[in-house]
Write an enzyme that holds these catalytic residues in place. Structure first.
Site, mmCIF file in Angstrom:
data_model
loop_
_atom_site.group_PDB
_atom_site.id
_atom_site.type_symbol
_atom_site.label_atom_id
_atom_site.label_comp_id
_atom_site.label_asym_id
_atom_site.label_seq_id
_atom_site.Cartn_x
_atom_site.Cartn_y
_atom_site.Cartn_z
ATOM 1 N N HIS A 70 -15.791 -10.441 -10.911
ATOM 2 C CA HIS A 70 -15.375 -10.718 -12.335
ATOM 3 C C HIS A 70 -13.988 -10.567 -12.595
ATOM 4 O O HIS A 70 -13.781 -10.538 -14.170
ATOM 5 C CB HIS A 70 -16.499 -10.174 -13.216
ATOM 6 C CG HIS A 70 -17.998 -10.480 -12.749
ATOM 7 N ND1 HIS A 70 -18.594 -11.497 -13.536
ATOM 8 C CD2 HIS A 70 -18.693 -10.199 -11.820
ATOM 9 C CE1 HIS A 70 -19.736 -11.641 -13.110
ATOM 10 N NE2 HIS A 70 -20.027 -11.085 -12.040
ATOM 11 N N GLU A 94 -0.650 2.510 6.437
ATOM 12 C CA GLU A 94 0.423 3.154 7.225
ATOM 13 C C GLU A 94 0.482 2.987 8.636
ATOM 14 O O GLU A 94 1.560 3.401 9.228
ATOM 15 C CB GLU A 94 0.100 4.775 6.869
ATOM 16 C CG GLU A 94 0.375 5.287 5.771
ATOM 17 C CD GLU A 94 0.452 7.099 5.606
ATOM 18 O OE1 GLU A 94 -0.313 7.470 6.623
ATOM 19 O OE2 GLU A 94 0.684 7.562 4.474
ATOM 20 N N LYS A 153 10.323 10.252 -1.196
ATOM 21 C CA LYS A 153 10.522 11.609 -1.333
ATOM 22 C C LYS A 153 11.881 12.040 -1.422
ATOM 23 O O LYS A 153 12.409 12.694 -2.367
ATOM 24 C CB LYS A 153 9.924 12.368 -0.061
ATOM 25 C CG LYS A 153 8.382 12.303 0.083
ATOM 26 C CD LYS A 153 7.850 12.981 1.285
ATOM 27 C CE LYS A 153 6.259 12.547 1.456
ATOM 28 N NZ LYS A 153 6.156 13.078 2.827
#
Ligand SMILES: O=P(O)(O)OC[C@H]1O[C@](O)(CO)[C@@H](O)[C@@H]1O
Length: 443
Positions: A304, A283, A418
């Site tokens: 792995h 951010e 949003k």
């Protein structure tokens, strides 16, 4: 003071010999602009000298609230997302036993919109005495507000409104937002997230300290670690200043085309430190079409799965390893009569020694494979050193964002999802956006 140590040698070898030295004036300027408050986003610098401003009285008050919750709850649900969630979880997961549940149990909610998650959580809590810490700076974050609505009414139903009041705590803005209004109206104990401290820099405010204290961990030691690191980062010369060195090397690598940083650990307990770090750097730096992409792995587990990519994929990555010097317990590699796995040569060795050799072997292999390697060594996983580590990452992030030429303290991009979500859900006030988004989807 014993402290976390940074080793950038195996990253600097990928750059011109004097590159790190040559960057000193730029780094100092970036750091000074933080200290002087002249950098972009300078109204969000409340975290910078936060550790040294925390008084014994503040800590005593948080501990008293935590004690009330601990005495009255079998489970405490911490509702929050992003910076209102990850710091507390990072510290708690570092310090708690991998398998034993804490008493009271600390649960996290408000960090997703999963119906199944909420259904299972509320079902689990039905037969348990629980409390809530509602953490939201804005007080309007959908994920957290949703969880709080559900949990608050369940808590009131199970305990009665009066009793519920004693075990619901709000951590939010001083004046505005739903969480503040509700807390004041209901008379909940509440704490303030200062205006000038952004969510991802708030772990050392009650946002992090209250849940950590509720989990039974030592917030004084956590803060002491951060305070010592604050002193070090303020006073150490460039070559010995971990925050300046880390900011310098990662920006130099970025300028050399390494635009992905992988934070790695060799202890499962550090998984949520990875998550916290990802938000802090993601951010702060990912904006204006710039920024190192922060990725994370848990090793040796992910060797792995992601090991192949790191070793031989596109060479645009560098790796930062957080290594814990001292294990808490001793387990020796066992003997096996049949030795079918051929591992008896390790018999009697500490498992941590094997882990450390895996780490060293991986570092050498990755460096040979063209992956610059930064190493941060943490003496032990204790509150004190975690406090150092978190604060070190914060200061380095501020300096690094300034070096990158962005405002490290805003996150305008987070609003886009949003806006679309509210338009799709027909939120009042979003009529034009709702119309536009429906037309776009129907094309
Ligand atoms: O504390 P709030 O306002 O609920 O916000 C939670 C998180 O949401 C963001 O604003 C956006 O993701 C983060 O910066 C913040 O940490």
């Amino acid at each position: 003071m014993n402290e976390i140590k940074l080793d950038i040698m195996k990253a600097a070898q990928f750059l011109n010999t004097d590159a790190v030295t040559a960057l000193e004036p730029e780094v100092k300027k970036a750091h000074e602009s933080l200290e002087n408050g002249t950098c972009p986003g300078n109204d969000f610098l409340g975290w910078l000298h936060l550790p040294s401003s925390i008084t014994p009285e503040i800590l005593a008050d948080i501990k008293a609230t935590a004690q009330t919750l601990r005495e009255n709850c079998e489970a405490i649900v911490v509702a929050g997302i992003g910076g209102s969630y990850l710091g507390a979880r990072a510290v708690i997961e570092c310090l708690k036993n991998n398998f034993e549940e804490l008493t009271p149990r600390i649960l996290f909610a408000g960090n997703n919109i999963s119906e199944d998650y909420l259904s299972e959580l509320t079902a689990y809590l039905k037969t348990r005495k629980f409390g809530i810490i509602n953490i939201s700076k804005s007080g309007t974050t959908t994920e957290t507000a949703l969880a709080f609505r559900l949990l608050r009414s369940q808590c009131e139903e199970q305990r009665g409104k009066e009793e519920a009041r004693k075990v619901i705590v709000a951590v939010t803005d001083a004046k505005k937002g739903a969480a503040r209004v509700t807390a004041d109206k209901e008379g909940y104990k509440s704490y303030v997230i200062p205006d000038n401290v952004g969510g991802r820099f708030s772990v050392l405010t009650p946002v992090g300290l209250l849940p950590i204290a509720c989990a039974g961990f030592d917030i004084e030691e956590l803060v002491r670690g951060a305070q010592d690191m604050e002193k070090l980062c303020q006073t150490a010369p460039y070559t010995e200043n971990p925050a300046e060195q880390y900011a310098a090397i990662r920006n130099l690598l970025y300028r050399a085309g390494k635009n992905i940083e992988i934070l790695a650990n060799y202890q499962p307990k550090l998984h949520y430190v990875n998550e916290w770090w990802k938000q802090l750097y993601g951010e702060s730096e990912g904006k204006d079409n710039k920024g190192i992409f922060p990725a994370t792995v848990d090793l040796t587990t992910d060797l792995h799965s992601m090991g192949q990519w790191i070793q031989e994929g596109e060479r645009n990555i560098f790796e930062t390893v957080v290594s814990v010097e001292k294990s808490k317990y001793t387990v020796l590699f066992p003997h096996d009569e049949e030795n079918l796995d051929g591992l008896n040569f390790l018999e009697g060795k500490r498992v941590d020694e094997v882990n450390k050799m895996a780490e060293l072997g991986t570092q050498l292999a990755h460096v040979d494979g063209g992956v610059p390697n930064i190493r941060i060594s943490v003496p032990e996983l204790t509150e004190y050193y975690i406090g150092q580590l978190l604060y070190f990452f914060e200061v380095a992030c501020g300096i690094s964002g300034n070096l990158l030429g962005v405002n490290p303290f805003n996150q305008p991009g987070v609003e886009s999802y949003k806006k679309n979500m509210f338009a799709l859900l027909n939120k009042p006030g979003y009529e034009a956006e709702s119309k536009a988004i429906r037309e776009r989807l129907n094309k």
